[in-house]
Design an enzyme around this catalytic site. Structure first.
Site, PDB file in Angstrom:
ATOM      1  N   ILE A  13       0.980  -1.205  -0.151  1.00  0.00           N
ATOM      2  CA  ILE A  13       0.000  -0.129  -0.017  1.00  0.00           C
ATOM      3  C   ILE A  13       0.627   1.203  -0.007  1.00  0.00           C
ATOM      4  CG2 ILE A  13      -1.797   1.455   1.477  1.00  0.00           C
ATOM      5  CD1 ILE A  13      -2.746  -1.223   0.106  1.00  0.00           C
ATOM      6  N   ASP A  34      11.170   3.304   6.321  1.00  0.00           N
ATOM      7  CA  ASP A  34      10.855   1.781   6.718  1.00  0.00           C
ATOM      8  C   ASP A  34      12.143   1.279   7.424  1.00  0.00           C
ATOM      9  OD1 ASP A  34       9.988  -0.855   6.126  1.00  0.00           O
ATOM     10  OD2 ASP A  34       8.854  -0.066   4.364  1.00  0.00           O
ATOM     11  N   SER A 140     -10.737  -1.033   5.270  1.00  0.00           N
ATOM     12  CA  SER A 140      -9.894  -1.984   4.318  1.00  0.00           C
ATOM     13  C   SER A 140     -10.463  -1.936   3.195  1.00  0.00           C
ATOM     14  CB  SER A 140      -9.848  -3.354   4.984  1.00  0.00           C
ATOM     15  OG  SER A 140     -11.421  -3.720   4.803  1.00  0.00           O
ATOM     16  N   CYS A 141      -9.678  -2.949   2.108  1.00  0.00           N
ATOM     17  CA  CYS A 141     -10.333  -2.919   0.872  1.00  0.00           C
ATOM     18  C   CYS A 141     -11.774  -3.363   0.739  1.00  0.00           C
ATOM     19  CB  CYS A 141      -9.272  -3.601  -0.005  1.00  0.00           C
ATOM     20  SG  CYS A 141      -9.089  -5.302   0.811  1.00  0.00           S
ATOM     21  N   ASN A 142     -11.892  -4.464   1.302  1.00  0.00           N
ATOM     22  CA  ASN A 142     -13.292  -4.911   1.274  1.00  0.00           C
ATOM     23  C   ASN A 142     -14.374  -4.020   1.774  1.00  0.00           C
ATOM     24  OD1 ASN A 142     -13.068  -7.359  -0.012  1.00  0.00           O
ATOM     25  ND2 ASN A 142     -11.877  -8.333   1.930  1.00  0.00           N
ATOM     26  N   ARG A 169      -8.902 -12.984  -1.143  1.00  0.00           N
ATOM     27  CA  ARG A 169      -7.490 -13.617  -1.542  1.00  0.00           C
ATOM     28  C   ARG A 169      -6.932 -13.940  -0.240  1.00  0.00           C
ATOM     29  NH1 ARG A 169      -5.207 -10.949   1.658  1.00  0.00           N
ATOM     30  NH2 ARG A 169      -4.288  -8.795   1.512  1.00  0.00           N
ATOM     31  N   GLY A 196     -18.479  -6.460   7.765  1.00  0.00           N
ATOM     32  CA  GLY A 196     -19.774  -5.820   8.202  1.00  0.00           C
ATOM     33  C   GLY A 196     -19.754  -4.741   9.196  1.00  0.00           C
ATOM     34  N   HIS A 221     -10.193  -9.815  -4.474  1.00  0.00           N
ATOM     35  CA  HIS A 221     -11.283 -10.401  -3.908  1.00  0.00           C
ATOM     36  C   HIS A 221     -12.656 -10.493  -4.740  1.00  0.00           C
ATOM     37  CE1 HIS A 221      -8.891  -9.787  -0.180  1.00  0.00           C
ATOM     38  NE2 HIS A 221      -9.011  -8.407  -0.364  1.00  0.00           N
ATOM     39  N   ASN A 302      -7.342  -5.575  -4.190  1.00  0.00           N
ATOM     40  CA  ASN A 302      -6.782  -5.504  -2.668  1.00  0.00           C
ATOM     41  C   ASN A 302      -5.695  -4.568  -2.327  1.00  0.00           C
ATOM     42  OD1 ASN A 302      -6.250  -8.264  -3.699  1.00  0.00           O
ATOM     43  ND2 ASN A 302      -4.492  -7.886  -2.410  1.00  0.00           N
TER      44      ASN A 302
END
Length: 339
Positions: A13, A34, A140-142, A169, A196, A221, A302
């Site tokens: 990301i 990093d 998140s992505c989902n 995934r 959810g 996904h 994702n």
């Protein structure tokens, strides 16, 4: 004046957020930070991004590997107006105390808990509530895909409740040699799965239940949704409503886009960096409406879907742009998200 943005964590990301920041005309990348010293951080060096070491130990190992360092994390935070933390799950939460001590605004990603920031973000849903806040969390992505689709229906007063099944995934493509699953399916034991309730952290009014299964693939996904509408509708109306989201794109099974790999190939052919798909790719010819029940399926990238959300979150927290639609449009144009 451009806002200076610090990026902590130059991974799947993080590297995408860094490139997206570099495309904006109202912000600039102050540097990336990093602990790695391999080919990944060398890519940041080759792009001309200032590189900082996250720890004293990393400073030594990165210097030994020949990584040119601009300083350590504290140095980067000193010159930045806001920090985007894209470190692995749970590490970002450990950095929060540092950000608060430095009195710097910060954005976390969806792997962290809502309570860590007290606010979760999705640009088309709650941009305004994040204005000038100390912090937020890009979901998140989902969860991002869930909010984009259901928010469009809700704004049209069509959403009563939604029930979704997610095929997730197993791991990211670049590290599939390190782990993942093979020849099996792994269902999440809890119903609802966490996506959810995560969507409800952005919009508590959503009546949404999710179930999830981890599958042996890495590209994206796949979601299947059954939505109960507040009234009868037809397919044309539903498509027009979903089109009000600029970050939902329609694809057709009949065009040969029959799987996640064919969709990925399409975006590679389009020239998107890494073949990234920032949009929810929803099958138009699969979508079906029967009375007040709606059925549809879509694919989620994702690695890419949260990138535009993160850019909008930067604008909201810093107060650079108070209008959600203007920020979304600006971000879309910079990333090539067009109809």
């Amino acid at each position: 004046m451009k806002k200076k943005i610090a990026l902590i964590g130059y991974g799947v990301i993080g590297k995408r957020v860094a490139d997206a920041i570099a495309l904006q005309d109202d912000m600039e990348l102050a540097g990336v930070c990093d602990v790695i010293s391999d080919w990944r951080i060398q890519t940041a060096v080759s792009k001309g991004y200032p590189v900082y070491a996250a720890t004293d130990e990393a400073k030594i190992s990165m210097a030994q590997a020949g990584v040119p360092l601009a300083g350590i994390m504290a140095d980067l935070l000193d010159i930045a107006d806001l920090v985007v933390d894209c470190t692995p799950k749970k590490i970002a939460a450990q950095n929060v105390d540092t950000y608060r001590e430095q009195k710097i605004k910060f954005i976390l990603q969806g792997g962290e808990k809502h309570e860590t920031t007290g606010h979760s973000f999705s640009a088309e849903n709650n941009y305004t509530s994040a204005l000038n806040r100390e912090s937020t969390r890009v979901v998140s992505c989902n969860t991002t895909s869930i909010l984009r689709t259901l928010t469009a229906l809700k704004k049209a007063n069509l959403l009563e409740n939604a029930r979704g099944t997610l095929l997730r995934r197993a791991t990211d493509p670049w590290e599939s040699h390190l782990g993942g699953i093979m020849n099996t399916l792994v269902p999440e034991k809890d119903i609802p799965s966490h996506q959810g309730p995560d969507a409800q952290s952005v919009d508590p009014e959503l009546d949404v239940v999710t179930m999830a299964v981890k599958v042996p693939e890495t590209l994206s996904h796949l979601h299947y949704w059954n939505v109960r509408l507040t009234r009868k509708a037809d397919k044309k109306e539903i498509i027009e409503v979903l089109q009000t989201s600029t970050r939902i794109t329609f694809i057709n099974y009949s065009d040969g886009l029959v799987s996640n790999n064919t969709i990925k190939e399409r975006y590679l052919d389009m020239g998107r960096p890494w073949g990234d798909m920032y949009e929810v790719a929803l099958w138009q010819d699969m979508l079906k409406v029967e009375g007040n029940e709606l059925y549809y399926a879509y694919v989620v990238d994702n690695q890419a879907i949260v990138i535009p959300e993160t850019i909008d979150a930067i604008r909201s927290l810093t107060g650079m742009e108070e209008n959600a639609e203007k920020s979304i449009l600006k971000t879309n144009i910079s990333l090539g998200i067009v109809r």
